[in-house]
Design a protein around this motif. Structure first.
Motif, PDB file in Angstrom:
ATOM      1  N   VAL A 147      54.259  44.189  36.996  1.00  0.00           N
ATOM      2  CA  VAL A 147      55.007  43.043  37.397  1.00  0.00           C
ATOM      3  C   VAL A 147      54.762  42.059  36.373  1.00  0.00           C
ATOM      4  CG1 VAL A 147      55.011  41.216  39.145  1.00  0.00           C
ATOM      5  CG2 VAL A 147      54.390  43.458  39.838  1.00  0.00           C
ATOM      6  N   GLU A 148      55.941  41.448  35.903  1.00  0.00           N
ATOM      7  CA  GLU A 148      55.893  40.545  35.083  1.00  0.00           C
ATOM      8  C   GLU A 148      54.890  39.200  35.320  1.00  0.00           C
ATOM      9  OE1 GLU A 148      58.704  37.617  32.078  1.00  0.00           O
ATOM     10  OE2 GLU A 148      59.523  38.926  33.905  1.00  0.00           O
ATOM     11  N   GLY A 149      53.850  38.828  34.482  1.00  0.00           N
ATOM     12  CA  GLY A 149      52.980  37.551  34.690  1.00  0.00           C
ATOM     13  C   GLY A 149      51.713  38.378  35.416  1.00  0.00           C
ATOM     14  N   LEU A 150      51.708  39.211  35.754  1.00  0.00           N
ATOM     15  CA  LEU A 150      50.401  40.002  36.411  1.00  0.00           C
ATOM     16  C   LEU A 150      49.616  40.899  35.360  1.00  0.00           C
ATOM     17  CD1 LEU A 150      51.130  40.945  40.024  1.00  0.00           C
ATOM     18  CD2 LEU A 150      49.633  38.975  39.176  1.00  0.00           C
ATOM     19  N   ASP A 151      48.406  40.901  34.931  1.00  0.00           N
ATOM     20  CA  ASP A 151      47.801  41.825  33.995  1.00  0.00           C
ATOM     21  C   ASP A 151      47.510  43.088  35.010  1.00  0.00           C
ATOM     22  OD1 ASP A 151      47.659  40.012  32.070  1.00  0.00           O
ATOM     23  OD2 ASP A 151      45.643  39.136  32.569  1.00  0.00           O
ATOM     24  N   ALA A 152      47.757  44.189  34.078  1.00  0.00           N
ATOM     25  CA  ALA A 152      47.134  45.510  34.719  1.00  0.00           C
ATOM     26  C   ALA A 152      45.674  45.278  35.026  1.00  0.00           C
ATOM     27  CB  ALA A 152      47.496  46.792  33.834  1.00  0.00           C
ATOM     28  N   PRO A 153      45.350  46.182  35.984  1.00  0.00           N
ATOM     29  CA  PRO A 153      43.811  46.130  36.491  1.00  0.00           C
ATOM     30  C   PRO A 153      43.138  46.938  35.257  1.00  0.00           C
ATOM     31  CG  PRO A 153      45.236  47.076  38.024  1.00  0.00           C
ATOM     32  CD  PRO A 153      46.039  46.911  36.768  1.00  0.00           C
ATOM     33  N   GLU A 154      41.965  46.509  35.217  1.00  0.00           N
ATOM     34  CA  GLU A 154      41.097  47.337  34.186  1.00  0.00           C
ATOM     35  C   GLU A 154      40.534  48.337  34.988  1.00  0.00           C
ATOM     36  OE1 GLU A 154      38.675  44.142  36.211  1.00  0.00           O
ATOM     37  OE2 GLU A 154      40.380  43.969  35.065  1.00  0.00           O
ATOM     38  N   ALA A 155      39.948  49.567  34.155  1.00  0.00           N
ATOM     39  CA  ALA A 155      39.057  50.512  34.670  1.00  0.00           C
ATOM     40  C   ALA A 155      37.796  50.159  35.191  1.00  0.00           C
ATOM     41  CB  ALA A 155      39.096  51.881  33.602  1.00  0.00           C
ATOM     42  N   PHE A 156      37.353  50.893  36.255  1.00  0.00           N
ATOM     43  CA  PHE A 156      36.138  50.490  36.931  1.00  0.00           C
ATOM     44  C   PHE A 156      35.524  51.759  37.669  1.00  0.00           C
ATOM     45  CE2 PHE A 156      38.824  49.475  40.433  1.00  0.00           C
ATOM     46  CZ  PHE A 156      38.072  49.946  41.611  1.00  0.00           C
ATOM     47  N   ILE A 157      34.315  51.889  37.670  1.00  0.00           N
ATOM     48  CA  ILE A 157      33.524  52.845  38.553  1.00  0.00           C
ATOM     49  C   ILE A 157      32.966  52.434  39.526  1.00  0.00           C
ATOM     50  CG2 ILE A 157      33.730  54.496  36.871  1.00  0.00           C
ATOM     51  CD1 ILE A 157      30.679  54.013  36.226  1.00  0.00           C
ATOM     52  N   ALA A 158      32.659  53.184  40.616  1.00  0.00           N
ATOM     53  CA  ALA A 158      31.822  52.473  41.744  1.00  0.00           C
ATOM     54  C   ALA A 158      31.141  53.710  42.421  1.00  0.00           C
ATOM     55  CB  ALA A 158      32.560  51.789  42.766  1.00  0.00           C
ATOM     56  N   ASN A 159      30.565  53.750  43.623  1.00  0.00           N
ATOM     57  CA  ASN A 159      29.946  54.479  44.580  1.00  0.00           C
ATOM     58  C   ASN A 159      30.155  54.022  46.077  1.00  0.00           C
ATOM     59  OD1 ASN A 159      28.078  56.663  46.061  1.00  0.00           O
ATOM     60  ND2 ASN A 159      28.086  57.383  44.135  1.00  0.00           N
ATOM     61  N   GLU A 160      30.638  55.017  46.895  1.00  0.00           N
ATOM     62  CA  GLU A 160      30.728  54.663  48.223  1.00  0.00           C
ATOM     63  C   GLU A 160      29.455  54.121  48.819  1.00  0.00           C
ATOM     64  OE1 GLU A 160      31.637  56.392  52.690  1.00  0.00           O
ATOM     65  OE2 GLU A 160      31.402  57.758  51.067  1.00  0.00           O
ATOM     66  N   ALA A 161      28.395  54.845  48.400  1.00  0.00           N
ATOM     67  CA  ALA A 161      27.086  54.288  48.954  1.00  0.00           C
ATOM     68  C   ALA A 161      26.611  52.953  48.665  1.00  0.00           C
ATOM     69  CB  ALA A 161      25.876  55.345  48.427  1.00  0.00           C
ATOM     70  N   ASP A 162      27.168  52.333  47.658  1.00  0.00           N
ATOM     71  CA  ASP A 162      26.920  50.945  47.249  1.00  0.00           C
ATOM     72  C   ASP A 162      27.741  49.860  48.072  1.00  0.00           C
ATOM     73  OD1 ASP A 162      25.006  51.952  45.685  1.00  0.00           O
ATOM     74  OD2 ASP A 162      26.247  52.290  44.027  1.00  0.00           O
ATOM     75  N   ILE A 163      28.680  50.262  48.709  1.00  0.00           N
ATOM     76  CA  ILE A 163      29.899  49.481  49.182  1.00  0.00           C
ATOM     77  C   ILE A 163      29.688  49.328  50.760  1.00  0.00           C
ATOM     78  CG2 ILE A 163      32.320  48.841  49.412  1.00  0.00           C
ATOM     79  CD1 ILE A 163      32.644  50.455  46.707  1.00  0.00           C
ATOM     80  N   ALA A 164      29.531  48.288  51.370  1.00  0.00           N
ATOM     81  CA  ALA A 164      29.219  48.047  52.882  1.00  0.00           C
ATOM     82  C   ALA A 164      30.869  48.343  53.494  1.00  0.00           C
ATOM     83  CB  ALA A 164      28.794  46.696  53.174  1.00  0.00           C
TER      84      ALA A 164
END
Length: 271
Positions: A147-164
């Motif tokens: 979408v014009e005017g929106l930056d693309a997301p950056e890469a990231f990593i996570a783990n389900e165990a760390d997210i409530a």
């Protein structure tokens, strides 16, 4: 207790087994049970070594059109230095078994079960199995809708165990969602979450909406309402829903019913 995740392991049924199965493909949904994910329906991918995939869904004209999803199995020592060949494709990896060495822009990351990686288009990434056990993961791919005017997301990593997990309103945790991306982050045009229903919990109405779904059952069992049918599902099954397919659920117990859920979000409808 750490979550348990199911993954296909292949093989073939014996000659003495019955042909009766639960696989269904309709104009509104498909149910691909775990016992259909056999050796003879695997695929290989270019530039992946010692790797095979079960293609669970792919864009089909007149059905679900926004994404594809694979169950991937990588033998020890296998992997790829050129995993994604489509420059428009973004991806999500979710590890179910084993250990993955994921390198993003030259930086290595070790992903264990429950590990999650978001990979935007044109990301420089590689993935290898450096452990002694087989690596198994879900891979969701979607062409990014810029979408014009929106930056693309950056890469990231996570783990389900760390997210409530976030409880759905009025459920006191009986129905909850583990969200890896903020729903208000408009840069993202897809969401890949983990949904958990405790034994006896329900999705208490027939959801009917524009989002397409891929639902890979990680754990447990349930009875799912798909369009006008009630179907039994369990760990390892895959449900593939086109837009506006009515859907509801009763979690069957004795343990939690959990699935990895894809949906397309945050964009205008193409005309």
């Amino acid at each position: 207790m750490a979550p348990k995740y199911f993954a296909p392991i292949g093989g073939l049924p014996g000659q003495t087994e019955l042909l009766t199965g639960r696989a269904v493909f309709t104009t509104a949904y498909a149910l691909i049970p775990k016992d259909t994910m056999r050796d003879i329906v695997t695929s290989r991918l270019p530039f992946w070594n010692d790797t095979r995939v079960w293609v669970l869904s792919r864009p089909l004209s007149g059905f679900a059109e926004t994404f594809s999803q694979y169950a991937v199995e990588v033998a020890p020592g296998g992997g790829s230095d050129r995993p994604e060949l489509d420059p428009e494709a973004q991806g999500v990896l979710f590890i179910t078994h084993g250990n993955a060495r994921l390198t993003i822009d030259g930086t290595p990351h070790d992903l264990t079960p429950g590990g999650y990686a978001y990979l935007p288009p044109e990301t420089d990434w590689t993935l290898h199995n450096t452990a002694k056990d087989t690596l198994r993961f879900q891979w969701v791919r979607k062409a990014y809708d810029a979408v014009e005017g929106l930056d693309a997301p950056e890469a990231f990593i996570a783990n389900e165990a760390d997210i409530a997990p976030v409880s759905m309103p009025g459920t006191d945790g009986a129905w909850a969602t583990t969200r890896f991306v903020d729903p208000d982050d408009m840069r993202h045009d897809m969401a890949v979450n983990v949904v958990t229903l405790q034994p006896g919990a329900v999705i208490p109405f027939a959801e009917t909406h524009v989002m397409e779904h891929g639902l890979y059952v990680l754990e447990g069992k349930a009875v799912y309402r798909l369009n006008q049918d009630w179907v039994e599902v369990e760990a390892g099954d895959y449900m593939w829903l086109r837009a506006f397919c009515p859907q509801a659920c009763y979690a069957g117990g004795p343990g939690p019913f959990r699935y990895l859920l894809y949906k397309d979000v945050n964009r205008h409808m193409p005309l």
